[in-house]
Design a protein around this motif. Structure first.
Motif, mmCIF file in Angstrom:
data_model
loop_
_atom_site.group_PDB
_atom_site.id
_atom_site.type_symbol
_atom_site.label_atom_id
_atom_site.label_comp_id
_atom_site.label_asym_id
_atom_site.label_seq_id
_atom_site.Cartn_x
_atom_site.Cartn_y
_atom_site.Cartn_z
ATOM 1 N N ARG A 7 -7.815 19.719 5.988
ATOM 2 C CA ARG A 7 -6.516 20.295 5.631
ATOM 3 C C ARG A 7 -6.488 21.739 6.075
ATOM 4 N NH1 ARG A 7 -2.011 18.001 4.292
ATOM 5 N NH2 ARG A 7 -1.542 19.340 2.528
ATOM 6 N N GLN A 27 -1.192 8.974 -1.268
ATOM 7 C CA GLN A 27 -2.120 8.192 -0.441
ATOM 8 C C GLN A 27 -2.718 7.046 -1.252
ATOM 9 O OE1 GLN A 27 -5.794 10.205 0.816
ATOM 10 N NE2 GLN A 27 -5.433 9.361 2.867
ATOM 11 N N LEU A 30 -0.126 4.294 -1.868
ATOM 12 C CA LEU A 30 0.776 3.977 -0.746
ATOM 13 C C LEU A 30 0.962 2.475 -0.519
ATOM 14 C CD1 LEU A 30 2.570 5.570 1.239
ATOM 15 C CD2 LEU A 30 0.862 5.160 2.955
ATOM 16 N N LEU A 31 -0.066 1.692 -0.776
ATOM 17 C CA LEU A 31 0.077 0.246 -0.563
ATOM 18 C C LEU A 31 0.385 -0.509 -1.843
ATOM 19 C CD1 LEU A 31 -1.949 1.190 1.918
ATOM 20 C CD2 LEU A 31 -1.914 -1.280 2.277
ATOM 21 N N LEU B 23 1.241 0.450 6.860
ATOM 22 C CA LEU B 23 0.981 1.265 5.676
ATOM 23 C C LEU B 23 -0.464 1.752 5.657
ATOM 24 C CD1 LEU B 23 3.025 -0.771 3.081
ATOM 25 C CD2 LEU B 23 3.361 1.655 3.578
ATOM 26 N N GLU B 24 -1.364 0.895 6.088
ATOM 27 C CA GLU B 24 -2.781 1.303 6.116
ATOM 28 C C GLU B 24 -3.004 2.461 7.076
ATOM 29 O OE1 GLU B 24 -4.935 -2.875 4.724
ATOM 30 O OE2 GLU B 24 -4.563 -2.494 6.863
ATOM 31 N N ALA B 26 -0.708 4.649 7.998
ATOM 32 C CA ALA B 26 -0.070 5.821 7.390
ATOM 33 C C ALA B 26 -0.960 6.402 6.296
ATOM 34 C CB ALA B 26 1.289 5.439 6.809
ATOM 35 N N GLN B 27 -1.577 5.525 5.546
ATOM 36 C CA GLN B 27 -2.453 5.976 4.460
ATOM 37 C C GLN B 27 -3.613 6.784 5.004
ATOM 38 O OE1 GLN B 27 -4.635 2.860 2.307
ATOM 39 N NE2 GLN B 27 -4.046 3.872 0.395
ATOM 40 N N LYS B 28 -4.181 6.272 6.071
ATOM 41 C CA LYS B 28 -5.326 6.944 6.676
ATOM 42 C C LYS B 28 -4.959 8.345 7.166
ATOM 43 C CE LYS B 28 -8.577 5.792 10.127
ATOM 44 N NZ LYS B 28 -8.437 5.156 11.439
ATOM 45 N N LEU B 30 -2.434 10.259 6.173
ATOM 46 C CA LEU B 30 -1.423 10.926 5.330
ATOM 47 C C LEU B 30 -1.739 12.399 5.088
ATOM 48 C CD1 LEU B 30 1.289 10.183 4.029
ATOM 49 C CD2 LEU B 30 0.103 10.018 1.860
ATOM 50 N N LEU B 31 -3.002 12.760 5.016
ATOM 51 C CA LEU B 31 -3.326 14.165 4.771
ATOM 52 C C LEU B 31 -3.691 14.915 6.039
ATOM 53 C CD1 LEU B 31 -4.089 12.717 1.840
ATOM 54 C CD2 LEU B 31 -4.834 15.050 1.403
#
Ligand SMILES: Cc1ncc(COP(=O)(O)O)c(C=O)c1O
Ligand SMILES: Cc1ncc(COP(=O)(O)O)c(C=O)c1O
Ligand SMILES: [Mg+2]
Ligand SMILES: [Mg+2]
Ligand SMILES: [Mg+2]
Ligand SMILES: [Mg+2]
Lengths: 367, 367
Positions: A7, A27, A30-31, B23-24, B26-28, B30-31
């Motif tokens: 970050r 996060q 999210l699913l 979604l997976e 995006a989750q990975k 996301l940060l």
């Protein structure tokens, strides 16, 4: 260090940094939100579950800003620029007049739009002083149309970093404010305003949503015959911010940001921390011979800190090396140039200190 | 099994299921997107990085739908309901007429809005046949105003589950279509259309964004003097879908969904799978004495399958037990009732088979 940081400190003016804790929570869910087997973004907006998210989001915003019951809170599609036309379309009958303070880029965009829908009385709100610095035109020099339906002003001009230090108080009519880049950064006396709007992407959440706070008793005076339904404040309000499928994931994010604010002392605490961050940065810039602020004291924004270097050829190297030091999005807006550090609520004191350390080091390296 | 499943089969009509793989991903990220140290939702929209996302998203949509260069692709704020007013505001001069096919809920909302901005010639598009089933009114029975500027129709009525089986072909003027609930589910012959629009929340991504595909040569005939800038197609197009901060996270999601579609054989492959899913479900419902379809063969939607039980008192128990079996959002729209299984692209064949197994079991349990 390269680009593999997790970050960075993100000084983007917008879309801007979101608190890391909020992103981590998003996060995680999210699913599978709340054990429902789907994401919030996959949840029908007419379900009690989504209604619960919306209600809690509104309640928390009301708590944070102490919004009286006589005001409606709307979560609307689109950005602040949509409000540029919505405000005059609702408030003004064809031949009516409104006052607009002309600041920099954003208020000019706003004025251009308003001119389609009414007579606009302009008052200059910003100028260059004898030292070449940007400053607010003092309120006692304004000449407004007192019969104008409202006075519109941009509380914080994101691009140049000029911010009102207090609410305008001489106009006897209604106040309307674009608070895009300083909403939730400081307490607001809501009752002074007819309407406040703010795009989400600075202090609220992801872009694509705008918060509107509007005095409900004004609805009956609005002119909406030739206005698209979704642009009519009374209609959007009557439908509880859901005249159609709302930007539901954005609302959910706003809700998490509002919870984060409440957990961190609310707007009062943020205000203290924001002033501390800004003073630290401006003090450093002022004492430095290498950097300077293009904005006069007394007009400076504590959200968007414009910074210039005497020698502008250093800018590219500055941005490049800053990024290598995990300090990103410090480039000024293309219309104004220079550097800009946007230090919204999600920017920590640590982030600002890191920036100052980097600025010192950069100065040493190039001089 | 309770509520602790990870991913349920989600039959929501919208906001609807997103592919789990998307979604997976995006989750990975996301940060920390692409090693930039921030989320896509924290990325300035004027950065080359975000421009890259937008360009690739558009290019992939063009590839999926074989969109000719003579058409502009716009990613716009808001939902399809915003287009309900934008279309007539751009296409119609004050006294001009347009044809609208009146279907069910959505086209009626659309017509109500259009009537603010022009003369609307209505043609009934849907009716109840002698067996009490919903059906499309055959095109040879339509009476259109041939001088009307365009014909607007809703290709798939999400609520009742009635879908055009082929493009209208008798009207000599321009076709405009609300394809909210069947875009990307089947190949489209874009060149038959003046404009196509679709809210994102079915087959594209999260809500708060709408895709518009419009013939560029029409721009010069549009009437936009009293139209908000952000509602003017030519202006949004000239600004490359970024007249203001776009719904950037939604665009990023759409981009990932488009990649997922390309990796899974594109629209042609989806169409095959969608027909297979729908036939399986309708065939089961038809042969059952317990369930039935309220829609006549030849008018049925392969995206939204409306299902009714003779005894409507079973509905609540059905929905409750379905949820316990990881089958969610099967409730029909409040205006139409019954059950509805929305089986958009993200719904697998497995999901439909699970639903059928559950329906069989439910019938056994209650009869
Ligand atoms: C003060 C101000 N007003 C208006 C806008 C325009 O907002 P949007 O891009 O959401 O339309 C911005 C955007 O950054 C802004 O900073
Ligand atoms: C066919 C159709 N048209 C229009 C709409 C309205 O879309 P929105 O809620 O995005 O405005 C919907 C919503 O589900 C729909 O299914
Ligand atoms: Mg911006
Ligand atoms: Mg200095
Ligand atoms: Mg819906
Ligand atoms: Mg049957």
């Amino acid at each position: 260090m390269g680009l593999d940081m997790t970050r960075a400190f993100n000084f983007s003016a917008g879309p801007a940094a979101i608190p890391t804790e909020v992103l981590e929570r998003a996060q995680k869910e999210l699913l599978n939100w709340n054990g429902y087997g789907c994401s919030v973004m996959e949840l029908g907006h007419r379900t009690p579950d989504f209604q619960g998210i919306l209600d809690k989001t509104e309640a928390n915003l009301r708590k944070l800003l102490k919004i009286p019951d006589t005001y409606k809170v709307l979560f609307m599609h689109g950005g602040a620029s949509h409000q540029f036309s919505m405000v005059p379309m609702n408030f003004l009958a064809p031949e009516e007049t409104a006052n607009y303070l002309e600041m920099d880029h954003w208020s000019r965009m706003c004025i251009k739009e308003a001119q389609r829908f009414g007579n606009i009385h302009l008052q200059q709100g910003i100028r260059t002083n004898s030292e070449g610095l940007m400053e607010l035109v003092p309120e006692n020099e304004w000449q407004l149309d007192e019969k104008g339906k409202y006075l519109h002003f941009t509380s914080n001009e994101t691009i140049v970093g000029v911010q009102f230090q207090e609410d305008p108080h001489t106009f006897s009519g209604k106040l309307v404010s674009d608070m895009c880049s300083d909403i939730l950064s400081r307490p607001i006396d809501i009752e002074k305003y007819a309407l406040i709007y703010a795009g989400a992407q600075k202090n609220i959440g992801p872009s694509g949503m705008t918060v509107v706070i509007v005095r409900e008793d004004l609805f009956e005076s609005f002119h909406t015959e030739r206005v698209p339904s979704l642009f009519q404040y009374p209609y959007v309000s009557e439908k509880g911010s859901m005249p159609n499928t709302p930007p539901s994931f954005g609302i959910y994010f706003a809700g998490m940001v509002f919870e984060w604010l409440l957990e961190n002392g609310g707007v009062e605490q943020m205000y203290k921390r924001n002033l501390e961050k800004a003073h630290l940065l401006y003090d450093y810039v002022d004492q430095s011979n290498f950097y300077h602020s293009p904005v006069a004291k007394g007009s400076r924004s504590f959200m968007n800190v414009a910074i210039q270097m005497k020698d502008r050829t250093h800018e590219e190297r500055f941005l490049h090396e800053a990024r290598e030091n995990h300090l990103i999005a410090l480039k000024g807006h293309k219309t104004f140039g220079g550097l800009r550090a946007s230090i919204y609520n999600a920017m920590s004191l640590d982030g600002v200190k890191s920036l100052i350390r980097f600025m010192e080091q950069f100065e040493r390296n190039v001089t």
